[in-house]
Write a protein that holds these residues in place. Sequence first.
Motif, mmCIF file in Angstrom:
data_model
loop_
_atom_site.group_PDB
_atom_site.id
_atom_site.type_symbol
_atom_site.label_atom_id
_atom_site.label_comp_id
_atom_site.label_asym_id
_atom_site.label_seq_id
_atom_site.Cartn_x
_atom_site.Cartn_y
_atom_site.Cartn_z
ATOM 1 N N ARG A 174 -2.792 6.554 3.638
ATOM 2 C CA ARG A 174 -2.364 6.714 2.227
ATOM 3 C C ARG A 174 -2.253 8.194 1.877
ATOM 4 O O ARG A 174 -1.309 8.616 1.188
ATOM 5 C CB ARG A 174 -3.350 6.011 1.294
ATOM 6 N N ASP A 212 0.817 -1.215 0.000
ATOM 7 C CA ASP A 212 0.000 0.000 0.000
ATOM 8 C C ASP A 212 0.851 1.266 0.000
ATOM 9 O O ASP A 212 0.658 2.164 -0.826
ATOM 10 C CB ASP A 212 -0.910 0.007 1.231
ATOM 11 N N ARG A 258 -6.658 3.488 6.953
ATOM 12 C CA ARG A 258 -5.823 3.190 5.782
ATOM 13 C C ARG A 258 -5.914 4.290 4.741
ATOM 14 O O ARG A 258 -4.906 4.647 4.111
ATOM 15 C CB ARG A 258 -6.241 1.843 5.182
#
Length: 410
Positions: free
Chosen positions: A392, A178, A388
Amino acid sequence: MNINFSFKCKTCNEITNARVGLSNRDVQPFKFSCQSCGSPIELNLTQTSFESINGAEVLEETLEFDEKTSFVDLHLDFPVSFAKYQMGLTPFMRAIQRIGFENYAAHNHRLNALNQLYRLSPELRQIINQYSKNIELFSRLCESKFGVKVKSTSPQDINAALYMVIAKVFFAFAMPNDNAEAVEKYSKITMQLSEKNKNALDNFIKEIIDTGFLKNIQEDCLEIYPKLLEAELPMRPALFLDFDANYQKELVAFRVSTDDFQMYKDLYKDISEIMSRQLVLVAGINNLIHRGNHNEFKEIGKHTPASLHDYADVAFGLKISFLDDSWYVIDDGVADNQLRNSIAHYKAEYDDITQLITYFPRKEGIKQEKSEQMYFIDFMRKILISYREMHRLHQLIKCLFNYYFFIYKK
């Protein structure tokens, strides 16, 4: 390994049979509610011994596990069913049936990391607190606590060390690759914008640096990380759902064996607020891509933001509508404005026994008739997915700082 025992609630005297699956975590605290009266019961175990129980007393003899007696399955690492007792169908066996041994091995790898890292929450807080205050102490803590050596006192090297510490501590909460994929995407976008119209990009960078916006949103993000690490217990079963192909396809009353809804409402709300502000950066870049000016939005009527400054005041749930043909796509389910508003305005109820959250997202005056529901594990999953997305976008903040350090105005 499993421990079976019977206990009696100190509030209502209800007797319950318990089956506790042991984790590899050194200290294993459980919190759940009596299925009769809803009183909280706290249980503490280690890998080798039974430490304490509050709110109930353990019976000297374990009763027969039959359908007449209340039953509770407990495990820190997996979602736990509310189903009746079945011999041999332990939380571990149910987990294997749902995701298979290969996925379990991947889940267990992350749990083993958390078993070591969760104790470092105080040290992580110290590093974040010293990041902007005391470079010498920050550098010493990075190396002594996390094995990250700070190359110099330059802003770029301090920043690099900070994000190396974050990457080390929080890889267990991320999906594979990621971070790397996000950084590659952001670096490519900024380089393309720099080659196409460096002055326009530099004007955007100047505004978010001079106003302190980029620094402030970075600090907001940093405040979330220790809170998330401190929430690692209820996050464990939420992480398990990364591997559960049937999750979301069926309504399963999964139990989380520790903590409760009230402790994590603010964490979800805070992450949502931060993401709302992070979208200002996404919008600025989107405007540069499509119109060459970070302040120019696509004209859609009288509600079109006149500038990035105005866009910052737009409600989170509406911000996405102003991102025309966006270069960045928000993950499905993250911008749940109804849930966020319900929690923020105390329009949510929690059943401690069933772990069912009922919230009222609509404006109904003094009535509260049209409700939505989710289980506590679904709420923790929402927090994980939102984190998440925030993380990011935090990588975008890092990349914009790097552009400022290395390329801006050169």
